[in-house]
Write an enzyme that holds these catalytic residues in place. Structure first.
Site, PDB file in Angstrom:
ATOM      1  N   GLN A  25      -6.128  -1.496   3.449  1.00 22.64           N
ATOM      2  CA  GLN A  25      -5.259  -1.157   4.576  1.00 22.64           C
ATOM      3  C   GLN A  25      -5.867  -0.005   5.367  1.00 22.64           C
ATOM      4  OE1 GLN A  25      -1.360   0.917   4.732  1.00 22.64           O
ATOM      5  NE2 GLN A  25      -0.588  -1.016   5.576  1.00 22.64           N
ATOM      6  N   ASN A  45       8.901  -7.295   3.320  1.00 19.94           N
ATOM      7  CA  ASN A  45       8.782  -6.078   2.536  1.00 19.94           C
ATOM      8  C   ASN A  45      10.033  -5.241   2.777  1.00 19.94           C
ATOM      9  OD1 ASN A  45       7.107  -2.985   3.094  1.00 19.94           O
ATOM     10  ND2 ASN A  45       7.531  -3.815   1.086  1.00 19.94           N
ATOM     11  N   GLY A  46      10.448  -4.501   1.741  1.00 21.31           N
ATOM     12  CA  GLY A  46      11.573  -3.598   1.910  1.00 21.31           C
ATOM     13  C   GLY A  46      12.719  -3.870   0.958  1.00 21.31           C
ATOM     14  N   PRO A  91       0.847  -1.193   0.000  1.00 27.05           N
ATOM     15  CA  PRO A  91       0.000   0.000   0.000  1.00 27.05           C
ATOM     16  C   PRO A  91       0.877   1.235   0.000  1.00 27.05           C
ATOM     17  CG  PRO A  91      -0.028  -1.095   2.161  1.00 27.05           C
ATOM     18  CD  PRO A  91       0.799  -1.940   1.267  1.00 27.05           C
ATOM     19  N   HIS A 114       8.070  -5.211   7.313  1.00 28.22           N
ATOM     20  CA  HIS A 114       9.020  -4.342   6.630  1.00 28.22           C
ATOM     21  C   HIS A 114      10.348  -4.512   7.369  1.00 28.22           C
ATOM     22  CE1 HIS A 114       9.819  -0.166   4.659  1.00 28.22           C
ATOM     23  NE2 HIS A 114      10.935  -0.845   4.804  1.00 28.22           N
ATOM     24  N   LYS A 138       0.601  -5.196   9.127  1.00 24.53           N
ATOM     25  CA  LYS A 138       1.869  -4.831   8.473  1.00 24.53           C
ATOM     26  C   LYS A 138       2.662  -3.982   9.454  1.00 24.53           C
ATOM     27  CE  LYS A 138       3.873  -2.991   4.210  1.00 24.53           C
ATOM     28  NZ  LYS A 138       4.829  -1.995   4.702  1.00 24.53           N
ATOM     29  N   CYS A 181       3.783   2.766   9.220  1.00 24.27           N
ATOM     30  CA  CYS A 181       4.044   4.091   8.667  1.00 24.27           C
ATOM     31  C   CYS A 181       4.623   5.018   9.735  1.00 24.27           C
ATOM     32  CB  CYS A 181       2.753   4.684   8.104  1.00 24.27           C
ATOM     33  SG  CYS A 181       3.018   6.299   7.345  1.00 24.27           S
ATOM     34  N   GLY A 232       7.179  -2.788  -3.174  1.00 29.41           N
ATOM     35  CA  GLY A 232       6.604  -1.452  -3.171  1.00 29.41           C
ATOM     36  C   GLY A 232       6.979  -0.649  -4.393  1.00 29.41           C
ATOM     37  N   ARG A 233       7.940   0.262  -4.234  1.00 31.98           N
ATOM     38  CA  ARG A 233       8.235   1.237  -5.285  1.00 31.98           C
ATOM     39  C   ARG A 233       8.601   0.606  -6.621  1.00 31.98           C
ATOM     40  NH1 ARG A 233      12.546   4.445  -2.134  1.00 31.98           N
ATOM     41  NH2 ARG A 233      12.535   2.490  -0.988  1.00 31.98           N
TER      42      ARG A 233
END
EC number: 1.3.1.91
Length: 328
Positions: free
Chosen positions: A66, A207-208, A14, A167, A135, A96, A229-230
């Site tokens: 999310q 993630n990461g 997300p 993450h 998450k 976040c 992600g990106r």
């Protein structure tokens, strides 16, 4: 309503302002198996905001919502609404690090309050049949020991959470921007691998920093899933081989042009409903990344898609401009 089985092998993170419903529709064209996530939506927006914050296209399934929040009653109300709307999963954001999120007492700062996270999970699970997942990070600030992480996992697991997305960076809540929090704290993949070894009964995704499907394959030797992600946003065509390389689906890989062709009717419909071209075109700027002429494609769309009355011809002309570069 029957609960759809979810393949957690590969998912797209997300990302605020990025993974909106137009991007998710585009991503789904390339992969039937990828689990898609909404941008983080706060409970306040859903319960009190103007507009429909739960809108999505039916083609997006499997799709997770999310949520950002820390009030169990509000989270339960939002989870119930989302389940009624057909979402396949509810995910709580405990990762976040932005100031805005901390001021609302949710996101990564909740790692310091595992009992509250457990309460939130319990409240949501009581009102929905779909999975409720979390998450999170591997730690926050100076609280970054493995014991701190396992205490968090133990507490939230006891509330019935069976799926965690980790993450593999800790979050600095003070002194670093959200962007810096994606880059400065070092990645620690081994710590997430250790978590899976110690909790084999849990479904754990990492993630990461993941950029290639080959890296995903390496992580999947240790874990249940990988969240990208990106890279999945900036180089979206990596999704075209997810089903085949990671999920064992025997299907032809769609070409970039075939993906574009399938997206055009969706763009036309959006324009007919009064939407603007750049609502969608901004998501496809990276489709030809690495191809000859990709810079021409990006520039043409960037310079023209935002103009008043811009239509489908901007996309077709951008593709033609690419071809003219190739033929020189």
């Amino acid at each position: 309503m029957s609960v759809r089985p979810i393949n957690r092998t590969f998912s797209i993170a997300p990302m605020l302002d990025w993974t909106d419903r137009h991007y998710r529709y585009f991503a789904r064209l390339m992969s039937s198996q990828t689990l898609l996530y909404t941008e983080m939506v706060t409970t306040g927006a859903i319960l009190h905001g103007r507009g429909d914050y739960l809108a999505y296209n039916q083609e997006e399934h499997p799709l997770a919502l999310q949520l950002g929040g820390s009030n169990p009653v509000d989270l339960a109300a939002c989870a119930k609404l989302a389940a009624e709307r057909g979402y396949d999963e509810i995910n709580l954001n405990v990762g976040c690090p932005s100031d805005r999120v901390q001021n609302g007492r949710f996101g990564a700062c909740l790692m310091a309050e595992p009992e509250l996270v457990a309460e939130c999970v319990t409240a949501m699970k009581q009102v929905v049949d779909i999975p409720v997942t979390v998450k999170t990070r591997i730690g926050i600030d100076e609280q970054d020991s493995y014991e701190f992480l396992t205490q968090f996992i133990d507490t939230v697991k006891a509330a019935g959470c069976e799926e965690f997305i980790i993450h593999a960076r800790k979050a600095w809540l003070q002194g670093l921007s959200p962007k810096e929090n994606r880059e400065i704290p070092p990645l620690d993949y081994e710590r997430v691998y250790q978590l899976k070894r110690d909790y084999p009964e849990l479904n754990i995704s990492i993630n990461g920093g993941v950029k290639t499907l080959e890296e995903c394959q390496t992580h999947l030797q240790h874990l249940d899933g990988v969240m990208v992600g990106r890279e999945a946003y900036q180089n979206p065509y990596i999704l075209a081989e997810v089903d085949q390389k990671l999920c064992g689906i025997d299907a032809p890989v769609m070409s970039r042009d075939a993906v574009l062709e399938k997206l055009l009717p969706y763009i036309e419909k959006h324009l007919q409903q009064g939407g603007r071209l750049n609502h969608i075109s901004r998501h496809i700027i990276g489709l030809f990344q690495g191809e000859v002429g990709s810079r021409v494609w990006r520039r043409y769309i960037s310079e023209n898609a935002h103009k008043q009355g811009a239509g489908i011809e901007v996309i077709t002309q951008a593709r033609a401009e690419m071809d003219s570069v190739v033929s020189l």
